[in-house]
Design a protein around this motif. Structure first.
Motif, PDB file in Angstrom:
ATOM      1  N   GLY A   1       9.354   5.839  39.072  1.00  0.00           N
ATOM      2  CA  GLY A   1      10.682   5.317  38.761  1.00  0.00           C
ATOM      3  C   GLY A   1      10.669   4.460  37.519  1.00  0.00           C
ATOM      4  N   ASN A   2      11.836   3.934  37.159  1.00  0.00           N
ATOM      5  CA  ASN A   2      11.941   3.075  35.978  1.00  0.00           C
ATOM      6  C   ASN A   2      12.506   1.691  36.283  1.00  0.00           C
ATOM      7  N   VAL A   3      12.846   1.426  37.551  1.00  0.00           N
ATOM      8  CA  VAL A   3      13.328   0.108  37.971  1.00  0.00           C
ATOM      9  C   VAL A   3      12.566  -0.311  39.225  1.00  0.00           C
ATOM     10  N   MET A   4      11.993  -1.505  39.187  1.00  0.00           N
ATOM     11  CA  MET A   4      11.331  -2.053  40.363  1.00  0.00           C
ATOM     12  C   MET A   4      12.255  -3.039  41.054  1.00  0.00           C
ATOM     13  N   ILE A   5      12.483  -2.816  42.351  1.00  0.00           N
ATOM     14  CA  ILE A   5      13.210  -3.770  43.190  1.00  0.00           C
ATOM     15  C   ILE A   5      12.180  -4.563  43.977  1.00  0.00           C
ATOM     16  N   VAL A   6      12.344  -5.878  44.002  1.00  0.00           N
ATOM     17  CA  VAL A   6      11.421  -6.702  44.778  1.00  0.00           C
ATOM     18  C   VAL A   6      12.192  -7.789  45.510  1.00  0.00           C
ATOM     19  N   ALA A   7      11.926  -7.898  46.808  1.00  0.00           N
ATOM     20  CA  ALA A   7      12.499  -8.953  47.650  1.00  0.00           C
ATOM     21  C   ALA A   7      11.505  -9.201  48.769  1.00  0.00           C
ATOM     22  N   GLY A   8      10.837 -10.320  48.718  1.00  0.00           N
ATOM     23  CA  GLY A   8       9.818 -10.595  49.720  1.00  0.00           C
ATOM     24  C   GLY A   8       9.200 -11.957  49.474  1.00  0.00           C
ATOM     25  N   LYS A   9       7.882 -12.034  49.600  1.00  0.00           N
ATOM     26  CA  LYS A   9       7.193 -13.305  49.427  1.00  0.00           C
ATOM     27  C   LYS A   9       7.421 -13.848  48.024  1.00  0.00           C
ATOM     28  N   ASN A  10       8.055 -14.994  47.967  1.00  0.00           N
ATOM     29  CA  ASN A  10       8.398 -15.558  46.661  1.00  0.00           C
ATOM     30  C   ASN A  10       7.174 -16.013  45.883  1.00  0.00           C
ATOM     31  N   SER A  11       6.096 -16.334  46.588  1.00  0.00           N
ATOM     32  CA  SER A  11       4.879 -16.770  45.904  1.00  0.00           C
ATOM     33  C   SER A  11       4.259 -15.636  45.084  1.00  0.00           C
ATOM     34  N   LYS A  12       4.491 -14.384  45.484  1.00  0.00           N
ATOM     35  CA  LYS A  12       3.918 -13.237  44.789  1.00  0.00           C
ATOM     36  C   LYS A  12       4.864 -12.639  43.742  1.00  0.00           C
ATOM     37  N   LYS A  13       6.125 -13.021  43.809  1.00  0.00           N
ATOM     38  CA  LYS A  13       7.158 -12.310  43.065  1.00  0.00           C
ATOM     39  C   LYS A  13       6.940 -12.323  41.554  1.00  0.00           C
TER      40      LYS A  13
END
Length: 460
Positions: free
Chosen positions: A111-123
């Motif tokens: 893909g060309n877009v990464m969605i991330v929602a999870g551990k804020n320490s890793k974001k």
């Protein structure tokens, strides 16, 4: 951008949006230019992006994550959205589950877009990996939770600019209709006047919110991962939910203006914990025991979560206040609440969400004594408000106070705001750029929250 849409294709995509494509048409739409990859979906916001479909977006979701309950929950929510009775989605999922999920995403890059929602320490590390690989980023807030992360964020934007990709955080609260109206009416000079300078005890603009650890999402009890209660992984409340509130202050009070971090002066900040019993923790996580990484926060077998915070600061010379409070569970019939006030030279605009409002946000206007204010307000609503917010009208409650009534069809709810933000982001991807003020203001937003955290930690 590497995948900008030609002019003719843009017209076709726009017509698709206006047409309201069916699920089958979306699944077989050849005009898609965006392919979404979801990385390590540890928060339910990752799935809410997919509660709707979008003509520009390929119907296949590529998921890269470690094995576990968090990705299982994400995949189950996608199945639920695909089987909705009304407007079901048609997502197809290709899941890549392994311990090497980050490197696999970078290597495979379907893909060309990464969605991330999870551990804020890793974001922030996920974000840097993505932009280094030439991927666009669509991330849940907060992007960073400490000063080290803030330094990385500034570097991430530099890399993104060099690689011609976009980083954007999901600011759903800009689409809450009472907030939109508060902003709109504050721009009408003969009603609101100018935003006052304010004082620490009487700020020009204030945002306060109350949240709950245990609640329902999409009609089902929300099960939070245990790490959500570890401030080293989730972040303290003063840098988490406050991201929305600081963003709204910049967005409402300084519309289309760049706010530089040098224009922020942190005056005071504080933090305090919410106390959870073992049974509370079990109810919201389905875990019977506290994990070892939470032992540092246990006192008399109860968990102290520093989820509450308050900051008072000056922004471009205006006094502002932000506060967030987390309770364990809302009383029956209630939910998360929001309070906001913008103080103008001619009137104040106040959003309340208490018992008198049946815990639904309501916008009020309080004038500063103009005798002709009722006629002026009604004229303003007809001339400036109703075209954008049809059905809006003002009800006079007293000589100086009005309630702004909003059509029910404009009150679409928090979960639906994710589709609205996503459509905005897709437009920015098509243009290949964000508004000129957006990136500097994102940086300033996180400068503000981190400055508040650092000051609050010195207090307690």
């Amino acid at each position: 951008m590497k995948f900008l849409v030609p002019f003719v294709l843009t017209i076709l995509v726009t017509s698709c949006l206006e047409k309201n494509l069916t699920k089958n048409e979306l699944e077989n739409n050849p005009m898609t230019t965006v392919k979404l990859m979801t990385l390590d979906p540890g928060h339910f916001h990752a799935s809410l992006v997919h509660k709707s479909m979008y003509p520009q977006v390929d119907s296949t979701i590529y998921v890269f994550a470690p094995h576990g309950t968090e990705v299982d929950d994400f995949l189950n929510k996608i199945k639920t959205y695909n089987s909705k009775e009304e407007q079901p989605t048609g997502w197809k999922v290709k899941a890549y589950l392994s311990d090497e999920y980050v490197s696999q995403m970078i290597t495979e890059k379907p893909g060309n877009v990464m969605i991330v929602a999870g551990k804020n320490s890793k974001k922030i590390d996920y974000i840097i990996a993505a932009v280094n690989a030439g991927l666009n980023v669509y991330a849940d807030k907060p992007l960073v939770i400490n000063s080290e992360g803030f330094k990385k964020l500034k570097r991430a934007f530099e890399i993104a600019a060099k690689n011609d990709v976009l980083i954007y955080d999901i600011m759903t609260e800009r689409f809450e209709v009472t907030t939109m109206l508060q902003k709109k009416i504050s721009s009408i000079d003969y009603i609101f006047g100018k935003l006052i300078d304010g004082t620490p005890d009487h700020p020009a603009i204030s945002k306060e919110s109350v949240h709950h650890f245990f609640k329902y999402v999409s009609g089902k009890p929300l099960v939070r991962p245990p790490w959500f209660f570890d401030v080293n992984q989730e972040g303290e409340g003063i840098v988490d939910v406050t991201t929305h509130l600081v963003d709204l202050i910049q967005w409402e009070a300084f519309d289309n203006q760049i706010v530089d971090s040098t224009e922020i002066e942190m005056l005071n900040a504080k933090r305090w914990p919410t106390i959870l019993s073992r049974s509370d923790f079990t109810k919201v996580t389905d875990q019977k025991e506290f994990p070892t990484y939470l032992e540092k926060d246990l006192e008399n077998n109860k968990l102290k979560v520093f989820s509450n915070g308050e900051m008072n600061y000056k922004i471009k010379g205006k006094h502002a206040k932000v506060s967030v409070l987390w309770n364990f569970e809302a009383p029956e019939g209630t939910g998360d609440t929001h309070y906001s006030i913008m103080r103008g030279s001619k009137s104040d605009l106040i959003i309340k969400q208490g018992p008198e409002e049946n815990f639904k946000p309501v916008l009020y206007l309080k004038s500063h004594g103009n005798r002709d204010f009722d006629s002026l307000l009604n004229r303003a609503i007809v001339d400036h408000v109703q075209t954008e917010f049809p059905g809006t009208y003002a009800e006079q409650l007293s000589d100086e106070e009005w309630r702004i009534h909003i059509s029910d069809r404009l009150k679409i709810g928090h979960e639906a705001h994710f589709a609205q933000v996503t459509k905005n982001y897709l437009e920015y991807l098509e243009k290949g750029q964000l508004p000129d003020w957006e990136i500097p203001n994102i940086i300033t937003k996180y400068y503000t929250t981190i400055a508040a955290l650092e000051m609050a930690k010195k207090v307690n």
